[in-house]
Scaffold this motif. Sequence first.
Motif, mmCIF file in Angstrom:
data_model
loop_
_atom_site.group_PDB
_atom_site.id
_atom_site.type_symbol
_atom_site.label_atom_id
_atom_site.label_comp_id
_atom_site.label_asym_id
_atom_site.label_seq_id
_atom_site.Cartn_x
_atom_site.Cartn_y
_atom_site.Cartn_z
ATOM 1 N N VAL A 5 0.850 -1.203 0.000
ATOM 2 C CA VAL A 5 0.000 0.000 0.000
ATOM 3 C C VAL A 5 0.879 1.244 0.000
ATOM 4 C CG1 VAL A 5 -1.697 1.318 1.337
ATOM 5 C CG2 VAL A 5 -1.951 -1.158 1.100
ATOM 6 N N LEU A 6 1.910 1.237 0.838
ATOM 7 C CA LEU A 6 2.832 2.371 0.879
ATOM 8 C C LEU A 6 3.496 2.569 -0.478
ATOM 9 C CD1 LEU A 6 4.358 4.605 2.386
ATOM 10 C CD2 LEU A 6 6.015 2.860 3.097
ATOM 11 N N GLY A 7 3.926 1.482 -1.087
ATOM 12 C CA GLY A 7 4.583 1.565 -2.397
ATOM 13 C C GLY A 7 3.671 2.151 -3.456
ATOM 14 N N GLN A 8 2.423 1.729 -3.469
ATOM 15 C CA GLN A 8 1.470 2.275 -4.443
ATOM 16 C C GLN A 8 1.232 3.757 -4.197
ATOM 17 O OE1 GLN A 8 0.210 0.546 -7.201
ATOM 18 N NE2 GLN A 8 -0.280 2.642 -7.733
ATOM 19 N N PHE A 9 1.147 4.140 -2.920
ATOM 20 C CA PHE A 9 0.987 5.551 -2.564
ATOM 21 C C PHE A 9 2.180 6.358 -3.082
ATOM 22 C CE2 PHE A 9 1.946 8.984 0.474
ATOM 23 C CZ PHE A 9 0.779 9.729 0.382
ATOM 24 N N LEU A 10 3.389 5.855 -2.855
ATOM 25 C CA LEU A 10 4.592 6.553 -3.300
ATOM 26 C C LEU A 10 4.649 6.640 -4.823
ATOM 27 C CD1 LEU A 10 7.168 5.055 -0.790
ATOM 28 C CD2 LEU A 10 6.194 7.368 -0.764
ATOM 29 N N ASN A 66 0.158 6.990 7.644
ATOM 30 C CA ASN A 66 -1.249 6.636 7.849
ATOM 31 C C ASN A 66 -1.764 5.781 6.704
ATOM 32 O OD1 ASN A 66 -1.514 7.909 10.316
ATOM 33 N ND2 ASN A 66 -2.290 9.804 9.441
ATOM 34 N N LYS A 67 -1.390 6.113 5.490
ATOM 35 C CA LYS A 67 -1.819 5.343 4.330
ATOM 36 C C LYS A 67 -1.309 3.904 4.429
ATOM 37 C CE LYS A 67 -3.806 5.183 0.315
ATOM 38 N NZ LYS A 67 -5.253 5.237 0.246
ATOM 39 N N GLU A 72 -4.202 -1.607 9.636
ATOM 40 C CA GLU A 72 -3.617 -2.156 10.848
ATOM 41 C C GLU A 72 -4.283 -1.542 12.069
ATOM 42 O OE1 GLU A 72 0.454 -2.718 11.036
ATOM 43 O OE2 GLU A 72 0.638 -3.280 8.944
ATOM 44 N N ASN A 73 -4.139 -2.183 13.188
ATOM 45 C CA ASN A 73 -4.738 -1.703 14.429
ATOM 46 C C ASN A 73 -3.808 -0.710 15.106
ATOM 47 O OD1 ASN A 73 -6.965 -3.367 14.124
ATOM 48 N ND2 ASN A 73 -5.901 -5.092 15.070
ATOM 49 N N SER A 74 -3.643 0.453 14.499
ATOM 50 C CA SER A 74 -2.791 1.474 15.082
ATOM 51 C C SER A 74 -3.659 2.488 15.808
ATOM 52 C CB SER A 74 -1.957 2.155 14.000
ATOM 53 O OG SER A 74 -2.781 2.672 12.991
ATOM 54 N N PRO A 75 -3.102 3.163 16.797
ATOM 55 C CA PRO A 75 -3.882 4.139 17.542
ATOM 56 C C PRO A 75 -4.415 5.237 16.637
ATOM 57 C CG PRO A 75 -1.764 3.739 18.605
ATOM 58 C CD PRO A 75 -1.739 3.046 17.279
ATOM 59 N N ALA A 76 -5.614 5.662 16.897
ATOM 60 C CA ALA A 76 -6.231 6.735 16.120
ATOM 61 C C ALA A 76 -5.634 8.068 16.525
ATOM 62 C CB ALA A 76 -7.733 6.751 16.363
ATOM 63 N N PRO A 77 -5.685 9.060 15.647
ATOM 64 C CA PRO A 77 -5.233 10.391 16.031
ATOM 65 C C PRO A 77 -6.090 10.935 17.168
ATOM 66 C CG PRO A 77 -5.935 10.340 13.717
ATOM 67 C CD PRO A 77 -6.149 8.998 14.290
ATOM 68 N N ALA A 78 -5.629 12.008 17.786
ATOM 69 C CA ALA A 78 -6.341 12.585 18.923
ATOM 70 C C ALA A 78 -7.794 12.885 18.573
ATOM 71 C CB ALA A 78 -5.635 13.846 19.404
ATOM 72 N N ASN A 79 -8.035 13.387 17.376
ATOM 73 C CA ASN A 79 -9.392 13.682 16.944
ATOM 74 C C ASN A 79 -9.681 12.817 15.728
ATOM 75 O OD1 ASN A 79 -11.793 14.698 15.985
ATOM 76 N ND2 ASN A 79 -11.256 16.834 16.373
ATOM 77 N N ALA A 80 -10.246 11.644 15.976
ATOM 78 C CA ALA A 80 -10.455 10.671 14.911
ATOM 79 C C ALA A 80 -11.403 11.178 13.830
ATOM 80 C CB ALA A 80 -10.971 9.363 15.492
ATOM 81 N N GLU A 81 -12.318 12.072 14.175
ATOM 82 C CA GLU A 81 -13.276 12.558 13.182
ATOM 83 C C GLU A 81 -12.618 13.447 12.140
ATOM 84 O OE1 GLU A 81 -16.729 14.351 14.913
ATOM 85 O OE2 GLU A 81 -17.066 12.633 16.244
#
Length: 132
Positions: A5-10, A66-67, A72-81
Motif C-alpha cells: 500500500v505504501l509503495g502504491q501511494f509513493l 497513515n496510508k 492495521e490496528n494502530s492508535p487513532a489520532p487525537a481527533n479521529a473525526e
Amino acid sequence: MDYEVLGQFLKNCRTQLSITQQEVALKLGVTFQNVSSWERGKSKIDIDTLVRLCNIYEVNFIDALNKANENENSPAPANAETGELNKQEQTLIHNYRALNDEGQEKLFDYSEDLVSSGRYTKNNQPEISHEA
C-alpha cells in the motif's frame, strides 16, 4: 505497515509529479531498481528514506505512514473525526523534523522501545513492533 500500500501511494505521488524512478534514484543516491522495489512493496523502506521521499514528492510524512497503516490496528489520532493532531503530537513531529538523521533514528528507536516494553502503552500490554 503494509509496504505494498505504501509503495502504491509513493508511486502515485511520483507519477503525479511526472518524475521518473531514475530521477528519484539520483536524488536519493540509490538505483532505480531500489525505487521500483519500494513501489511494488517488495522491499522495506527505512524511515529516513521515507522522509526524504516525502520531501521529494511534497507530501506529508504522517499521511504516508497513515496510508501504509490503514488496515492495521494502530492508535487513532487525537481527533479521529477530523484526523487533526493534538498539540503534543504536533510538537513531537516538529521535534522529530528538527533533528538530524542520527537524532531522528535515535528518537524513532526510543519510541519503538517504549511501546514494545508495554510499560507505557495505554492498555499496559506489549505491542508488536512494526519495523519501518
